[in-house]
Motif scaffolding. Structure first.
Motif, short mmCIF file in Angstrom:
data_model
loop_
_atom_site.label_atom_id
_atom_site.label_comp_id
_atom_site.label_asym_id
_atom_site.label_seq_id
_atom_site.Cartn_x
_atom_site.Cartn_y
_atom_site.Cartn_z
N HIS A 176 0.81 -1.21 0.00
CA HIS A 176 0.00 0.00 0.00
C HIS A 176 0.85 1.28 0.00
O HIS A 176 0.31 2.37 -0.17
N CYS A 177 2.15 1.14 0.20
CA CYS A 177 3.03 2.31 0.20
C CYS A 177 3.47 2.63 -1.21
O CYS A 177 4.12 1.82 -1.87
N GLU A 178 3.11 3.80 -1.70
CA GLU A 178 3.53 4.21 -3.03
C GLU A 178 5.05 4.36 -3.08
O GLU A 178 5.66 4.87 -2.13
N TYR A 179 5.64 3.92 -4.17
CA TYR A 179 7.09 4.05 -4.41
C TYR A 179 7.93 3.34 -3.35
O TYR A 179 9.11 3.63 -3.20
N GLY A 180 7.31 2.38 -2.64
CA GLY A 180 8.06 1.66 -1.62
C GLY A 180 9.21 0.87 -2.21
O GLY A 180 10.33 0.87 -1.68
N SER A 181 8.95 0.18 -3.34
CA SER A 181 10.02 -0.60 -3.96
C SER A 181 11.13 0.29 -4.48
O SER A 181 12.31 -0.06 -4.41
N GLU A 182 10.76 1.48 -4.99
CA GLU A 182 11.77 2.41 -5.48
C GLU A 182 12.65 2.94 -4.34
O GLU A 182 13.86 3.12 -4.50
N ILE A 183 12.03 3.17 -3.18
CA ILE A 183 12.81 3.62 -2.02
C ILE A 183 13.79 2.54 -1.58
O ILE A 183 14.97 2.81 -1.32
N LEU A 184 13.31 1.29 -1.53
CA LEU A 184 14.20 0.19 -1.15
C LEU A 184 15.29 -0.02 -2.20
O LEU A 184 16.42 -0.37 -1.87
N SER A 185 14.95 0.19 -3.46
CA SER A 185 15.95 0.08 -4.53
C SER A 185 17.01 1.17 -4.39
O SER A 185 18.20 0.92 -4.58
N ASN A 186 16.57 2.38 -4.06
CA ASN A 186 17.53 3.47 -3.86
C ASN A 186 18.52 3.11 -2.75
O ASN A 186 19.71 3.40 -2.85
N PHE A 187 18.00 2.47 -1.70
CA PHE A 187 18.89 2.10 -0.60
C PHE A 187 19.81 0.95 -1.00
O PHE A 187 21.04 1.04 -0.90
N ALA A 188 19.20 -0.17 -1.47
CA ALA A 188 19.98 -1.39 -1.71
C ALA A 188 20.93 -1.25 -2.89
O ALA A 188 22.10 -1.65 -2.82
N CYS A 189 20.42 -0.69 -4.00
CA CYS A 189 21.21 -0.67 -5.23
C CYS A 189 22.07 0.58 -5.37
O CYS A 189 23.20 0.51 -5.85
N GLU A 190 21.53 1.74 -4.99
CA GLU A 190 22.25 3.00 -5.17
C GLU A 190 23.16 3.31 -3.97
O GLU A 190 24.36 3.51 -4.13
N ILE A 191 22.58 3.34 -2.78
CA ILE A 191 23.35 3.71 -1.60
C ILE A 191 24.31 2.60 -1.19
O ILE A 191 25.49 2.85 -0.92
N CYS A 192 23.81 1.35 -1.18
CA CYS A 192 24.67 0.22 -0.79
C CYS A 192 25.51 -0.30 -1.95
O CYS A 192 26.53 -0.96 -1.73
N GLY A 193 25.08 -0.06 -3.18
CA GLY A 193 25.81 -0.55 -4.34
C GLY A 193 25.72 -2.05 -4.53
O GLY A 193 26.62 -2.66 -5.13
N ALA A 194 24.65 -2.69 -4.04
CA ALA A 194 24.51 -4.14 -4.16
C ALA A 194 24.17 -4.54 -5.58
O ALA A 194 23.35 -3.90 -6.24
N GLY A 195 24.79 -5.59 -6.06
CA GLY A 195 24.52 -6.10 -7.39
C GLY A 195 23.28 -6.98 -7.42
O GLY A 195 22.92 -7.61 -6.43
N LYS A 196 22.62 -7.03 -8.59
CA LYS A 196 21.41 -7.84 -8.75
C LYS A 196 21.81 -9.24 -9.23
O LYS A 196 21.90 -9.50 -10.43
N GLU A 197 22.02 -10.12 -8.26
CA GLU A 197 22.58 -11.44 -8.56
C GLU A 197 21.67 -12.60 -8.14
O GLU A 197 22.07 -13.75 -8.24
N TRP A 198 20.44 -12.30 -7.67
CA TRP A 198 19.59 -13.36 -7.11
C TRP A 198 18.32 -13.51 -7.94
O TRP A 198 17.77 -12.52 -8.43
N ASN A 199 17.83 -14.77 -8.09
CA ASN A 199 16.57 -15.03 -8.79
C ASN A 199 15.95 -16.32 -8.27
O ASN A 199 16.56 -17.04 -7.47
N MET A 200 14.73 -16.64 -8.72
CA MET A 200 14.03 -17.82 -8.21
C MET A 200 14.72 -19.12 -8.58
O MET A 200 14.68 -20.09 -7.82
N HIS A 201 15.38 -19.15 -9.73
CA HIS A 201 16.11 -20.35 -10.10
C HIS A 201 17.22 -20.63 -9.10
O HIS A 201 17.43 -21.79 -8.69
N MET A 202 17.88 -19.57 -8.65
CA MET A 202 18.94 -19.74 -7.66
C MET A 202 18.36 -20.23 -6.34
O MET A 202 18.91 -21.12 -5.68
N TYR A 203 17.20 -19.67 -5.96
CA TYR A 203 16.56 -20.13 -4.72
C TYR A 203 16.21 -21.61 -4.82
O TYR A 203 16.41 -22.37 -3.86
N MET A 204 15.70 -22.03 -5.97
CA MET A 204 15.32 -23.42 -6.16
C MET A 204 16.53 -24.33 -5.98
O MET A 204 16.45 -25.37 -5.32
N GLU A 205 17.65 -23.95 -6.57
CA GLU A 205 18.85 -24.78 -6.47
C GLU A 205 19.36 -24.85 -5.03
O GLU A 205 19.78 -25.91 -4.54
#
Length: 520
Positions: A176-205
């Motif tokens: 219900h929070c507008e732009y919530g995912s964008e705020i978390l993205s700003n933190f995780a990807c921009e501020i923390c510099g975390a790479g996007k390396e995870w997906n459901m296939h990886m979870y399955m394995e």
């Protein structure tokens, strides 16, 4: 792999934070909020941690048993985001002031910016946040400033003037929070510099590897209902282990929907299992439930009956020393007070979580729950990844206790038959009208009251039932499905015409919160 480490202080949405981060393609891991800083290497390699998120909590920082934070996290130097209690926790610990305001904030609340911040990059002012707190920040800790406020002029966000430490009083993780995912993205990807390396296939394995380690060479028994969760677990077990090691046991409890057993057997055979056991155990469940009205007691009885029947059938089949597999979701765990830490509150018990016999098996390490970190829509995505029929994967959720939690009060065979017929009509109508896949979950509840009616020229007292249809993303929050009135009128008419003992139909318009999805 780059990781955002989440400290869970007992809030109901800690896992939802992790899930939102994973949706960004960034791996996240949860640890109890009171974990010592020096214990992190026991969970994950420190070099992989790109930042910390401190979750919410039902506690106040002034409560005697309020979850504490190891101060070394605040000295680490990596970016930090505190959410609700997480913000209040580090504010209090660093010398700021937290207090209970006269005006508490719950639900939707517009946000006004005071200062620019990378946390709100590309986020428009005036967006709608989602608040859920009694305590508020009165004075930020030294070195911090307020960067956003609520429409009630309470601090909504703070940041340190020099360090990458941020705090939000609202919950960006809820849908219900507008732009919530964008705020978390700003933190995780921009501020923390975390790479996007995870997906459901990886979870399955990774889940498959965990299953193999936990099961070893022991036989694994899955009590399978044929619903989405247990079917996906069945697929995971058959992917991870030799088929001869996996036993799928379907127990007909007498609490199932109309024709459910026939459909389940067909689905399980399609999975290609070597061992498929169909157990008819209606008497084992309905006899102990006779005269029982309390919903928690019903769930406990059903949970215990599941284990008793399972143990009896294992002995009969000669499958000794088996490990129990379950389709437990994280929503089941946190509603039952079984979150990652020890501060979560019990909302309602789930038969496969808090039953004494189940808890004993869990303590003995004899339960495999590969979905316990996932939400419902993630389970569906995992099912598709496993190659399970989309028609099965996209079925509406059905509770483990079955129709027992949809008959309010005492359960009888007559009430079960009435509810089966009404529920069958409702679901059939949704599919015929092309509405089924627009709805996250739909069902009928039979109420413990009778209402006067007229059938022909006769006066008659019939049961009252309530239709329930909700839209949701993850089951943590839910809105009412906005039916066209004509649909409700026609569905209601068909139920009262074809189910003799129902004389009145209502529609449940309660959202979650404050209500839960199921009535019990």
């Amino acid at each position: 792999m780059d990781t955002i480490l989440i400290l869970d202080f007992g809030g109901q949405t800690a896992q939802l934070i992790a899930r939102r981060i994973r949706e960004l393609g960034v791996y996240s891991e949860i640890i109890p909020g009171d974990t010592g800083y020096d214990r992190i290497p026991d969970v994950i390699h420190m070099d992989d941690v790109k930042g910390f998120i401190f979750s919410g909590s039902p506690e106040s920082v002034y409560d005697h048993n309020a979850p504490a934070l190891d101060p070394r996290f605040l000295e680490d130097g990596r970016p930090i985001l505190g959410i609700c209690y997480g913000l209040q926790r580090f504010t209090h610990d660093l010398g700021g002031r937290v207090e209970q305001k006269h005006t508490r904030e719950f639900g939707r609340n517009r946000i006004k910016f005071r200062h620019q911040s990378p946390l709100f990059k590309d986020i428009p002012e005036g967006f709608i946040s989602w608040m859920s707190h009694g305590d508020s920040i009165d004075t930020p800790a030294p070195g911090f400033r307020i960067i956003a406020e609520s429409e009630h002029h309470h601090p909504a966000a703070v940041s340190h003037e020099e360090l990458p430490v941020y705090g939000l009083q609202f919950h960006p993780e809820v849908s219900h929070c507008e732009y919530g995912s964008e705020i978390l993205s700003n933190f995780a990807c921009e501020i923390c510099g975390a790479g996007k390396e995870w997906n459901m296939h990886m979870y399955m394995e990774e889940a498959a590897e965990d299953i193999r380690k936990q099961a070893g060479s022991k036989p694994v028994l899955l009590l399978i209902s044929g619903g989405v969760d247990s079917t996906v677990v069945g697929g995971m077990l058959l992917k991870s282990l030799p088929h001869d090691q996996v036993h799928l046991m379907y127990i007909d409890t007498g609490l199932m929907r109309k024709n459910e057993s026939v459909k389940v057997e067909k689905t399980l055979k399609a999975l290609g299992a070597t061992h498929l056991h169909i157990i008819h155990a209606e008497k084992d469940f309905l006899d102990p439930l006779e005269g029982v009205s309390d919903p928690e007691k019903k769930r406990e009885i059903i949970g215990d009956a599941f284990i008793r029947v399972q143990e009896r059938e294992i002995a009969r089949l000669g499958v000794e020393n088996s490990i129990l597999a379950q389709g437990t979701l994280y929503t089941d765990m946190i509603e039952s007070g079984k979150g990652v830490g020890n501060k979560a509150k019990v909302i309602k018990s789930h038969h496969n979580v808090r039953s004494p016999l189940v808890e004993r098996k869990r303590e003995q390490g004899l339960i495999i729950e590969p979905l316990s970190k996932l939400y419902k829509d993630e389970v569906r995505a995992l099912g598709i990844e496993l190659g399970i029929d989309p028609d099965v994967v996209n079925r509406h959720p059905f509770p483990g206790p079955g129709l027992a939690v949809r008959i309010i009060g005492e359960i009888t065979r007559e009430k079960l038959q009435i509810l089966r017929e009404a529920d069958h009509i409702f679901i059939s109508e949704l599919k015929a009208r092309g509405l089924y896949h627009n709805i996250w979950q739909a069902f009928v509840v039979l109420l413990p009251v009778r209402s006067v009616g007229v059938t022909g020229d006769a006066r008659e007292y019939g049961y009252v039932c309530s239709l329930r249809a909700i839209i949701s993303r993850d089951g943590m929050t839910a809105d009412v499905y906005p039916f066209e009135m004509n649909d409700l009128l026609e569905i209601s008419s068909r139920i009262t015409n074809q189910v003799r003992h129902i004389g009145r139909v209502a529609y449940d318009i309660s959202s979650k919160p404050p209500a839960t999805i199921e009535w019990e």
